[in-house]
Design an enzyme around this catalytic site. Structure first.
Site, PDB file in Angstrom:
ATOM      1  N   LYS A 186       0.879  -1.173   0.000  1.00 17.30           N
ATOM      2  CA  LYS A 186       0.000   0.000   0.000  1.00 17.30           C
ATOM      3  C   LYS A 186       0.916   1.223   0.000  1.00 17.30           C
ATOM      4  CE  LYS A 186      -1.694   3.045   2.121  1.00 17.30           C
ATOM      5  NZ  LYS A 186      -1.536   4.480   1.752  1.00 17.30           N
ATOM      6  N   GLU A 262       9.907   1.343  10.525  1.00 19.28           N
ATOM      7  CA  GLU A 262      10.932   2.385  10.373  1.00 19.28           C
ATOM      8  C   GLU A 262      10.212   3.718  10.469  1.00 19.28           C
ATOM      9  OE1 GLU A 262      14.654   0.692   7.808  1.00 19.28           O
ATOM     10  OE2 GLU A 262      14.157   2.830   7.843  1.00 19.28           O
ATOM     11  N   CYS A 296      13.855  10.650   6.611  1.00 23.83           N
ATOM     12  CA  CYS A 296      13.882  10.152   7.988  1.00 23.83           C
ATOM     13  C   CYS A 296      15.273  10.264   8.585  1.00 23.83           C
ATOM     14  CB  CYS A 296      13.390   8.722   8.022  1.00 23.83           C
ATOM     15  SG  CYS A 296      14.239   7.679   6.846  1.00 23.83           S
ATOM     16  N   GLU A 394      10.289  16.258  15.179  1.00 24.49           N
ATOM     17  CA  GLU A 394      10.751  16.025  13.817  1.00 24.49           C
ATOM     18  C   GLU A 394      10.024  16.998  12.892  1.00 24.49           C
ATOM     19  OE1 GLU A 394       9.394  12.546  11.691  1.00 24.49           O
ATOM     20  OE2 GLU A 394      11.412  12.232  10.932  1.00 24.49           O
TER      21      GLU A 394
HETATM   22  P1  NAD Z   1       2.478   8.608   7.522  1.00 24.83           P
HETATM   23  O1  NAD Z   1       2.788   7.772   8.700  1.00 24.83           O
HETATM   24  O2  NAD Z   1       1.350   9.540   7.606  1.00 24.83           O
HETATM   25  O3  NAD Z   1       2.173   7.696   6.249  1.00 24.83           O
HETATM   26  C1  NAD Z   1       3.003   6.617   5.863  1.00 24.83           C
HETATM   27  C2  NAD Z   1       2.144   5.583   5.175  1.00 24.83           C
HETATM   28  O4  NAD Z   1       1.202   5.083   6.127  1.00 24.83           O
HETATM   29  C3  NAD Z   1       1.317   6.083   3.993  1.00 24.83           C
HETATM   30  O5  NAD Z   1       1.230   5.082   3.019  1.00 24.83           O
HETATM   31  C4  NAD Z   1      -0.046   6.324   4.616  1.00 24.83           C
HETATM   32  O6  NAD Z   1      -1.105   6.246   3.694  1.00 24.83           O
HETATM   33  C5  NAD Z   1      -0.114   5.191   5.609  1.00 24.83           C
HETATM   34  N1  NAD Z   1      -1.012   5.431   6.735  1.00 24.83           N
HETATM   35  C6  NAD Z   1      -1.437   6.614   7.250  1.00 24.83           C
HETATM   36  N2  NAD Z   1      -2.292   6.412   8.265  1.00 24.83           N
HETATM   37  C7  NAD Z   1      -2.400   5.072   8.412  1.00 24.83           C
HETATM   38  C8  NAD Z   1      -3.117   4.238   9.315  1.00 24.83           C
HETATM   39  N3  NAD Z   1      -3.894   4.734  10.260  1.00 24.83           N
HETATM   40  N4  NAD Z   1      -2.980   2.898   9.195  1.00 24.83           N
HETATM   41  C9  NAD Z   1      -2.188   2.363   8.259  1.00 24.83           C
HETATM   42  N5  NAD Z   1      -1.488   3.098   7.372  1.00 24.83           N
HETATM   43  C10 NAD Z   1      -1.587   4.439   7.447  1.00 24.83           C
HETATM   44  O7  NAD Z   1       3.841   9.298   7.179  1.00 24.83           O
HETATM   45  P2  NAD Z   1       4.172  10.190   5.922  1.00 24.83           P
HETATM   46  O8  NAD Z   1       3.538  11.500   6.109  1.00 24.83           O
HETATM   47  O9  NAD Z   1       3.879   9.442   4.668  1.00 24.83           O
HETATM   48  O10 NAD Z   1       5.774  10.264   6.039  1.00 24.83           O
HETATM   49  C11 NAD Z   1       6.387  11.105   6.941  1.00 24.83           C
HETATM   50  C12 NAD Z   1       6.876  10.379   8.167  1.00 24.83           C
HETATM   51  O11 NAD Z   1       7.451   9.124   7.843  1.00 24.83           O
HETATM   52  C13 NAD Z   1       7.958  11.104   8.918  1.00 24.83           C
HETATM   53  O12 NAD Z   1       7.671  11.103  10.285  1.00 24.83           O
HETATM   54  C14 NAD Z   1       9.229  10.312   8.663  1.00 24.83           C
HETATM   55  O13 NAD Z   1      10.195  10.343   9.632  1.00 24.83           O
HETATM   56  C15 NAD Z   1       8.720   8.965   8.467  1.00 24.83           C
HETATM   57  N6  NAD Z   1       9.599   8.215   7.563  1.00 24.83           N
HETATM   58  C16 NAD Z   1      10.456   7.315   8.087  1.00 24.83           C
HETATM   59  C17 NAD Z   1      11.295   6.607   7.269  1.00 24.83           C
HETATM   60  C18 NAD Z   1      12.242   5.588   7.815  1.00 24.83           C
HETATM   61  O14 NAD Z   1      12.837   4.844   7.046  1.00 24.83           O
HETATM   62  N7  NAD Z   1      12.436   5.516   9.104  1.00 24.83           N
HETATM   63  C19 NAD Z   1      11.272   6.809   5.909  1.00 24.83           C
HETATM   64  C20 NAD Z   1      10.392   7.744   5.409  1.00 24.83           C
HETATM   65  C21 NAD Z   1       9.545   8.433   6.242  1.00 24.83           C
END
Ligand code: NAD
Length: 499
Positions: A186, A262, A296, A394
């Site tokens: 997804k 992650e 990240c 962050e």
């Molecule tokens: P997010 O957590 O909002 O979304 C990530 C993914 O999760 C998307 O596909 C989203 O549709 C899905 N999602 C959202 N709500 C959900 C739920 N309730 N249940 C299941 N899935 C859900 O994050 P974002 O805005 O896409 O990315 C930014 C964040 O991600 C930052 O905090 C960043 O640090 C983190 N990030 C971490 C890494 C890593 O490798 N550690 C890499 C990239 C981003």
């Protein structure tokens, strides 16, 4: 095609994408449109899947796992598919890079570099697929022989974020496939194109139907259905700590599925007075601006030795002023657009909080006008204290907060003063100093006198609230396996009940 930008024609009409289940394309009844963050024209229309679609995708992945069409192949056969997929990505490099730019806003030169890394991920995982093995115990006495088998964990749900749509996907998918698992992906709803393109590449490479399935839609609906699904054996989630936490709850409330997480970071970059300050400043500028800081592992907390702090901040500010921000299709651009309107607003709010809480802007601090896109100047705050919002949270944007220290102990304490533990970097010519910091700062990825270096051979992942488990490298394949201990009797077994 219409409007040209730096020799690239923006799509005249958005490209429509279906979703992919059991080797077949389906089309959603509803579609959602994505505008390019740098040009504000519609570029893609993606299906809004339903929870029933998720059920279908999980059922297809389950069937493909249980009948062993993939897990039952020799590792060498799985490796051959992964190597053909690597070649498929190489052949479609420019197309994939273009969709990454259109949906995400990252510079084209960076997108190309990321795709090269993705090819390396497939090649590394292919090697791992051949070499994956367990252990044997020949020391259990003459009557018993022991083995530890590595078995694929089963059906994996994979949820990815929008900041590195293809790179994060490829740091997971080939390693999941190398282990023999099947999966349902997804992607983030605003950046689904390249995850869908990978479906065609994998099918052309000979991956059996049902092994790689993609459902698209929102996190709240489609992501949540996947995290709660009782027939998903493991969930690999990359994204925010808040949603990571909800995955833990969903696992606990459903089938206790294994989790790989992650999550966020607030990563320190520690600069000692004896470092090569030009190198360190270049690293700091890159570390906070790469991918517009929507990364990240962005080094968002500069921790610099007080005796050189003013000089270092001046060198760094000069470098940050020279960063080329603008249209990501310009091959000279180093920093592109902010991917979503919501993230743009969040970053600007953090900058405003930094100013109002008394930190001093040394460079940047404003939104940038450039065409129809959303851009923010790389920003350096000095005089940041540990309690300020910009010191703790962050930001996920190009905003660097600078702290000063006098002793090694103080530098380590500031670096560890965070709930996160994803990455860290230290700059010093003194090996004792650099190693002490490396050993004592709690982070899953470390760089000494460099930043964001490395390849898919080594694992990634976080300490503390930055996550659970590891991706990439041999550990990244083992993560998608489970160990089974086997004991084999040799010769006659002595009876418990006399006959
Ligand atoms: P997010 O957590 O909002 O979304 C990530 C993914 O999760 C998307 O596909 C989203 O549709 C899905 N999602 C959202 N709500 C959900 C739920 N309730 N249940 C299941 N899935 C859900 O994050 P974002 O805005 O896409 O990315 C930014 C964040 O991600 C930052 O905090 C960043 O640090 C983190 N990030 C971490 C890494 C890593 O490798 N550690 C890499 C990239 C981003």
């Amino acid at each position: 095609m219409h409007e040209m930008t730096h020799g690239v024609a923006l799509p005249k009409t958005p490209r429509e994408f279906g979703f992919f289940i059991n080797g077949e394309w389906r089309r959603g009844r509803e579609l959602f449109e994505r505008n390019s963050p740098s040009h504000d024209v519609p570029v893609t229309r993606t299906s809004r899947c339903t929870p029933d679609d998720v059920n279908d995708a999980v059922a297809a992945a389950r069937q493909a796992f249980e009948d062993r069409r993939w897990a039952g192949l020799p590792g060498g056969a799985r490796a051959a598919v992964l190597l053909r997929a690597a070649e498929g990505i190489r052949q479609r490099r420019e197309e994939i890079a273009t969709w990454e730019v259109l949906e995400n806003g990252k510079p084209i030169s960076q997108a190309r570099g990321e795709i090269d890394h993705c090819i390396a991920c497939f090649e590394t995982a292919a090697g791992a697929a051949r070499l994956l093995h367990g252990e044997s115990f020949n020391n259990l006495g003459d009557g018993l022989f022991g083995m530890v088998l590595r078995e694929p964990v089963g059906v994996v749900g994979l949820i990815t974020p929008w900041n590195f749509p293809f790179l994060i996907l490829c740091e997971r998918v080939p390693f999941i496939l190398a282990s023999g698992c099947t999966l349902v992906v997804k992607p983030a709803e605003v950046t689904s194109a390249t995850t869908l393109i990978l479906a065609d590449i994998l099918a052309d490479a000979g991956l059996p139907a049902g092994v790689y399935n993609v459902v698209t839609g929102t996190g709240r609906s489609i992501g949540q259905t996947l995290t709660e699904h009782p027939d998903v054996d493991m969930l690999s989630f990359t994204g925010s700590t808040a949603v990571g936490r909800s995955c833990v709850h969903a696992s606990a409330d459903s089938n206790l599925k294994k989790l790989g997480l992650e999550l966020g970071g607030k990563n320190p970059i520690i600069v000692f007075a004896d470092a090569n300050l030009e190198d360190a400043a270049d690293g700091a500028a890159f570390g906070i601006s790469f991918n517009t800081g929507q990364c990240c592992v962005s080094s968002s907390r500069l921790i610099v030795e007080r005796s050189v702090a003013d000089r270092f901040e001046r060198i760094l500010a000069e470098k940050m002023k020279k960063i080329r921000v603008g249209d990501p299709f310009d091959p000279q651009t180093q920093v592109g657009a902010i991917t979503t309107a919501g993230q743009n607003e969040t970053i600007l709010k953090y900058i405003a909080a930094g100013k109002s809480e008394g930190a001093k802007v040394l460079v940047g601090g404003e939104a940038l006008q450039c065409g129809h896109g959303r851009y923010i100047e790389p920003t350096l705050f000095s005089g940041v204290t540990p309690s300020m919002t910009i010191a703790r949270e962050e930001i996920f944007g190009p905003v660097l907060s600078s702290f000063h220290f006098d002793t090694l102990e103080e530098a380590i304490a500031i670096a560890n003063d965070t709930v996160y533990g994803l990455a860290a970097s230290v700059w010093s010519k003194n090996i004792d100093q650099a190693l002490s910091v490396t050993r004592r700062v709690r982070a899953g990825r470390f760089w000494v006198n460099t930043i964001m270096a490395g390849g898919p051979e080594t694992p990634t992942g976080g300490f503390k609230q930055s996550g659970w488990g590891r991706e990439t490298g041999l550990l990244g394949v083992e993560e998608y396996t489970q160990a089974k201990s086997v004991h084999i009797e040799i010769g006659d077994r002595s009876h418990w009940i006399a006959s």
